[in-house]
Enzyme design. Sequence first.
Site, mmCIF file in Angstrom:
data_model
loop_
_atom_site.group_PDB
_atom_site.id
_atom_site.type_symbol
_atom_site.label_atom_id
_atom_site.label_comp_id
_atom_site.label_asym_id
_atom_site.label_seq_id
_atom_site.Cartn_x
_atom_site.Cartn_y
_atom_site.Cartn_z
ATOM 1 N N HIS A 139 -5.249 -3.433 -2.754
ATOM 2 C CA HIS A 139 -4.817 -2.429 -3.729
ATOM 3 C C HIS A 139 -4.611 -3.001 -5.129
ATOM 4 O O HIS A 139 -4.098 -2.302 -6.007
ATOM 5 C CB HIS A 139 -3.536 -1.755 -3.240
ATOM 6 C CG HIS A 139 -3.741 -0.950 -1.993
ATOM 7 N ND1 HIS A 139 -4.196 0.346 -2.013
ATOM 8 C CD2 HIS A 139 -3.590 -1.288 -0.683
ATOM 9 C CE1 HIS A 139 -4.303 0.793 -0.774
ATOM 10 N NE2 HIS A 139 -3.949 -0.179 0.052
ATOM 11 N N SER A 170 0.790 -1.232 0.000
ATOM 12 C CA SER A 170 0.000 0.000 0.000
ATOM 13 C C SER A 170 0.820 1.279 0.000
ATOM 14 O O SER A 170 0.353 2.315 -0.484
ATOM 15 C CB SER A 170 -0.941 0.007 1.209
ATOM 16 O OG SER A 170 -0.202 -0.033 2.420
ATOM 17 N N LYS A 227 -11.859 0.571 -2.239
ATOM 18 C CA LYS A 227 -10.868 1.177 -3.132
ATOM 19 C C LYS A 227 -11.385 1.130 -4.569
ATOM 20 O O LYS A 227 -12.075 2.035 -5.004
ATOM 21 C CB LYS A 227 -9.526 0.495 -2.925
ATOM 22 C CG LYS A 227 -9.035 0.712 -1.475
ATOM 23 C CD LYS A 227 -7.830 -0.067 -1.136
ATOM 24 C CE LYS A 227 -7.388 0.208 0.297
ATOM 25 N NZ LYS A 227 -8.345 -0.290 1.320
#
Length: 394
Positions: A209, A181, A240
């Site tokens: 991610h 990250s 996300k």
Amino acid sequence: MVILWMKKELEALDHASMERRLRIHIPIPESPGYVMHGGRALLDLSSNDYLGLAQHPAIIEAMRAALLKEGVGAGASRLVTGNRQPYAQLEKALAAWQNCDAALVFANGYIANVGVISALVGRGDVVFSDQLNHASIVDGIILSRAEHARYRHNDMEHLRALLHKFRDKRRKLIVTDAVFSMDGDQARLHDLIALKREFNALLMVDEAHSGGVYGPRGEGLTFALGVKNDVDIHMGTLSKSFGIYGAYVCGSETLIRWLMNKARPLIYSTALPPSLIAGAVQALKLIQTEHWRRKRLFAASEFFRSSLCEAGFNIGNGDSAIVPLVLGHNHKALQFSSALENEGIAAIAIRPPTVPEGTARIRFSLSAAHSLEELADAVTKICRLGLQLGVLES
């Protein structure tokens, strides 16, 4: 007395440029990729909204319809009466997307990692964790009471040595981020799979991610590398690339049944509002069909990364939408962030303990909502500030 020691500790944090404060940033629906702060529109280069879905009208409409039908909140934990119909729809769709037997939705990524790890291992077991794994993984290991064997970042020889050292432990679990990250680089998944087989360990991969970004339909890095079937526990987030909130775990039917019975954060937490879950169902459809978003994100990432690299910035070796501009000192990172804001760019300084001491940085995070023209303008400003602040040599 308590307040006094708190004040002293806060003064020390402030002196070291490490105190954190909340700031209000307001999204601008008509200008995706921008936020309002202090009465100004800023190009948002710190969001994790990788595919630009956070303001998508179809997701908003799905949430609105569910809100009217299901109400504001779930009212109970999922194992009581909080497990509404949208949950079943989403988990079925997630399992199909990930080509797994079953899926389970958690409140967020932090809770998912804490819940899964503490449900799988305990005293007498060992967890092998990359040094740069997310804090939620570290905290999950601590709460599990298992031995924590932390290996140097992507150092497979160090991991092998630790696996050999703890080879007689009852259960062995290897946990890694897929894309890290704060650095934006990838885990060495092929090597991790070889080691998990050699030492008879379980492998858990956190695709927070990389989910939605990599793979032919955004399934994640494990799909992109062709190793999905070799991963035992597949975790990802809805906060996300999905643009919403929540997390999921995919795997075998046995794994999901086990987590339903043993994952304490799931058992003892009120379920997410059904409207959020309905929004995630719609987001998953968009992730799988609107391939242009991934293409645009990768084009933006390649341009932005190569431009900063050519300018002479220290940005690491990743290929993801996360581009860390490592500055070293906390004060320098705060100074650079403030200067960027004055130039119309929201790019937040990241400091210890989120990153190791001496590696404070600006963590740029790109989105499909950004155009190449906007990013080119941002690069020009970043380079000019780099020269002014002594980060780049003239």
